[in-house]
Design a protein around this motif. Structure first.
Motif, short mmCIF file in Angstrom:
data_model
loop_
_atom_site.label_atom_id
_atom_site.label_comp_id
_atom_site.label_asym_id
_atom_site.label_seq_id
_atom_site.Cartn_x
_atom_site.Cartn_y
_atom_site.Cartn_z
N MET A 268 -9.89 -7.60 -2.53
CA MET A 268 -9.61 -8.28 -1.28
C MET A 268 -10.86 -8.62 -0.48
SD MET A 268 -6.31 -5.96 -0.20
CE MET A 268 -5.97 -6.86 1.30
N ASP B 54 -1.23 -11.23 7.00
CA ASP B 54 -0.03 -11.56 6.25
C ASP B 54 -0.01 -10.89 4.88
OD1 ASP B 54 0.90 -13.22 8.30
OD2 ASP B 54 -0.28 -14.92 7.55
N GLU B 55 -0.88 -9.93 4.67
CA GLU B 55 -0.98 -9.29 3.36
C GLU B 55 0.30 -8.52 3.05
OE1 GLU B 55 -2.87 -8.92 -0.14
OE2 GLU B 55 -3.78 -9.91 1.61
N LYS B 56 0.83 -8.73 1.84
CA LYS B 56 2.06 -8.04 1.41
C LYS B 56 1.78 -7.32 0.09
CE LYS B 56 5.26 -10.12 4.28
NZ LYS B 56 6.61 -10.64 4.16
N TRP B 57 2.60 -6.32 -0.19
CA TRP B 57 2.54 -5.66 -1.48
C TRP B 57 3.90 -5.07 -1.82
CZ3 TRP B 57 -1.24 -0.86 -0.95
CH2 TRP B 57 -0.87 -0.07 0.12
N ARG C 27 5.21 -5.66 4.19
CA ARG C 27 3.91 -5.81 4.84
C ARG C 27 2.97 -4.68 4.40
NH1 ARG C 27 2.29 -8.58 9.04
NH2 ARG C 27 4.42 -9.16 9.63
N ASN C 28 1.71 -5.06 4.15
CA ASN C 28 0.66 -4.06 3.94
C ASN C 28 -0.01 -3.84 5.30
OD1 ASN C 28 -1.77 -2.71 3.48
ND2 ASN C 28 -2.16 -3.73 1.54
N GLU D 211 8.98 -7.25 -1.44
CA GLU D 211 7.61 -7.18 -0.95
C GLU D 211 7.66 -6.82 0.53
OE1 GLU D 211 5.39 -10.75 -1.43
OE2 GLU D 211 4.87 -10.36 -3.51
N TRP E 107 -9.09 3.39 5.20
CA TRP E 107 -8.46 2.52 4.21
C TRP E 107 -7.51 3.30 3.30
CZ3 TRP E 107 -8.72 -2.11 5.73
CH2 TRP E 107 -9.90 -2.77 6.09
N ALA F 49 -4.17 -3.46 5.36
CA ALA F 49 -5.00 -4.67 5.29
C ALA F 49 -4.78 -5.57 6.49
CB ALA F 49 -4.70 -5.43 3.99
#
Length: 579
Positions: free
Chosen positions: A376, A318-321, A311-312, A309, A414, A315
């Protein structure tokens, strides 16, 4: 920043890398360039390292003809060129992070004892494995996943035994309509098979929003692909009288024609079971958790590639993907080597720039789509534009169907999606660069991009999308989304105005039954045909004329509200049955 050529304290380490494709091979090669005295061990579960996994569908289809080109490096070339101890066909069965050892077995010698490798630094580049859900019959002959060159060779060998080239084409099923699934559709049809695609989601290409995916779907159907969406596979059954062919039974009860070949492209999952057992932190779906320097929660253990995973950065917070792409994996592997040698390079995250060719169309995207933003709870607005790939007066221009998603007040980008025969990926590359540079939609309107009639326009599609978004933020135009049109049009105070020419409406059909058709050039003299005081929703073929019309009507002061249909007839006509 430390200088690795003078930082003797970091020299001579033993680096063990698990996984020898994108991230792992990049890390190994970079580490050797930084330190001739290091001991580097590369452990790969299969027989091939550093192979061109993204090219495998094209070898199966015959566009790539040289099998040797599929191996970017071989175990021998890594040994001779980089002095790397390459262990292929070797599976890691245990990791002891306290004693810094990795235990593995050579799968070509199942009776051999486990071999232990000590390490100073451990790099996890284990990648992902194809999903094989517990569907009855999934292990039947003729059903294949596509993860490595062995799988590729098995598919090619199976195809060699099919009666290709005759009047009656063999039937193939592709289970899953993601990027690789659709590449396989194209290549199997190129080999002379009839193809059915089964996708449990209501659309192909999940990273795209539904109206953009619909462009690809329409083209696939026109090419003769049998497309089944919104239905899942319940069972794989033997065909009557032909044990090697498979009948796919869907949950809807539908039975597909017997398939001589089935490709399982149902997604992937991180191959991290041994890693989790070692106490290395993973997320709820099994992805390895890393910090901004690609370090895990365990000292001297790093991770890169499909199994992590990240970092995003779009967004924020702390958003991760998890974004399984070859480009980021290669860069992450290189960065880990740099950080092992004290350079402290920070990975900024992944923007998920992706592209796929499906017949003559290219579909590309970057960033987040509407589904993600809704999930989100982030505010967004969209514009759809359909400009040409180059100047319209120069022959051969193709439509670029372009969607830009942005914050409705700040103009933060975005994401974006583009589908077209020419130049779609070029525009997404520009948007990806703009996002990484923290540009806004106002900056897109002002970007200076190359222009010559055969390759571009004075106002590039990226400029046009930025200008359209700028008009929304500045209040020059209000929009109705394509998904809202039928609901809005049913309201008694709403008039739908179609400003296409009469010949266009006769050729391509009405927008909706009760729409008023007044061509744009006649609008000023025929404005009296539109009831005053009404809310007017305006559409044309692709959006530009409707924008001109909304400005004319809005400035007249005769109507309660004037709005442009986002995407216009070109978008709505493809997806009107889905709302």
């Amino acid at each position: 920043m430390a200088n690795p050529d003078t930082n003797g304290a970091r020299k001579g380490q033993k680096i063990v890398i698990i996984g020898g494709v994108a991230g792992g091979a990049s890390c190994a090669a970079r580490a050797r360039r930084l330190d001739e005295t290091a001991t580097i061990v590369l452990i790969q579960s299969g027989p091939d390292v550093s192979f061109a996994s993204c090219g495998m569908p094209y070898f199966i289809g015959g566009e790539i003809t040289d099998r040797n080109q599929m191996a970017v490096q071989t175990p021998g070339s890594l040994r001779s060129r980089f002095n790397i101890d390459v262990r292929v066909n070797t599976r890691v069965v245990h990791i002891d992070t306290e004693n810094k050892t990795v235990s593995a077995i050579n799968e070509t010698q199942p009776s051999a004892d486990k071999e232990d490798f000590t390490y100073d630094q451990l790099v996890l580049a284990v990648g992902s494995e194809p999903l094989k859900p517990p569907i009855p019959g999934i292990d039947r002959p003729g059903l294949f996943v596509l993860r490595n060159l062995i799988d590729m060779d098995d598919i090619v060998a199976w195809l060699a035994n099919l009666p290709l080239g005759g009047e009656e084409k063999p039937h193939a099923v592709v289970a899953g309509a993601g990027f690789v699934g659709l590449e396989m559709v194209e290549q199997l049809m190129r080999r002379g098979l009839e193809v059915t695609v089964v996708e449990m989601l209501p659309q192909v290409l999940g990273p795209l929003d539904v109206e953009m995916a619909a462009i690809v779907e329409e083209n696939m159907k026109n090419k003769g692909v049998n497309l089944v969406t919104g239905d899942a596979i319940q069972e794989f059954l033997p065909a009557d009288g032909d044990e090697l062919s498979t009948v796919v039974k869907l949950k809807s009860g539908k039975m597909l024609p017997p398939a001589a070949l089935t490709i399982l492209g149902m997604g992937v999952r991180p191959d991290t079971k041994v890693i989790r057992e070692a106490g290395i932190e993973c997320g709820p779906r099994g992805h390895i958790i890393v910090d901004d320097y690609m370090h895990t929660n365990v000292k001297d253990v790093w991770a890169a590639g499909d199994a992590i995973e990240v970092r995003n950065p779009i967004a924020g917070g702390d958003e991760k993907w998890a974004v399984p792409l070859a480009g980021p994996a290669n860069r992450q592997g290189r960065m880990i080597a740099d950080n092992i040698y004290g350079m402290n390079r920070k990975f900024k995250g992944t923007y998920a720039a992706s592209v796929v060719r499906v017949f003559e169309l290219v579909a590309a995207c970057v960033g987040m789509n509407e589904k993600m933003l809704v999930r989100m709870g982030l505010e967004f607005a969209c514009v759809h534009v359909h400009p040409g790939s180059h100047a319209g007066y120069y022959p051969g221009a193709k439509s670029v169907n372009f969607k830009l998603i942005f914050h409705p007040t700040t103009g933060k980008i975005w994401g974006a999606q583009a589908v077209g025969e020419d130049g779609a990926e070029k525009r997404i590359d520009v948007i990806s660069t703009a996002m990484q540079g923290c540009l806004t939609i106002a900056d897109l309107a002002e970007l200076e991009l190359c222009y010559a009639p055969p390759v571009g326009s004075a106002k590039d599609p990226v400029n046009i999308a930025g200008m359209a978004a700028q008009n929304v933020i500045d209040g020059f135009v209000e929009q109705v989304d394509w998904s809202q049109l039928k609901t809005v049009a049913a309201q008694p105070d709403v008039v739908v105005l179609d400003v296409r020419n009469v010949s266009e409406v006769e050729k391509n059909g009405k927008l909706i039954d009760n729409a008023i058709n007044i061509p744009l050039n006649d609008l000023r003299c025929r404005m009296g045909e539109i009831p005053e005081g009404k809310r007017v929703v305006v559409s044309c073929a692709s959006g530009q004329r409707a924008y001109y019309a909304t400005r004319i009507l809005k400035q007249s002061g005769k109507f309660s509200k004037v709005e442009n249909l986002s995407g216009a007839w070109k978008t709505f006509s493809l997806v009107q049955d889905r709302v």
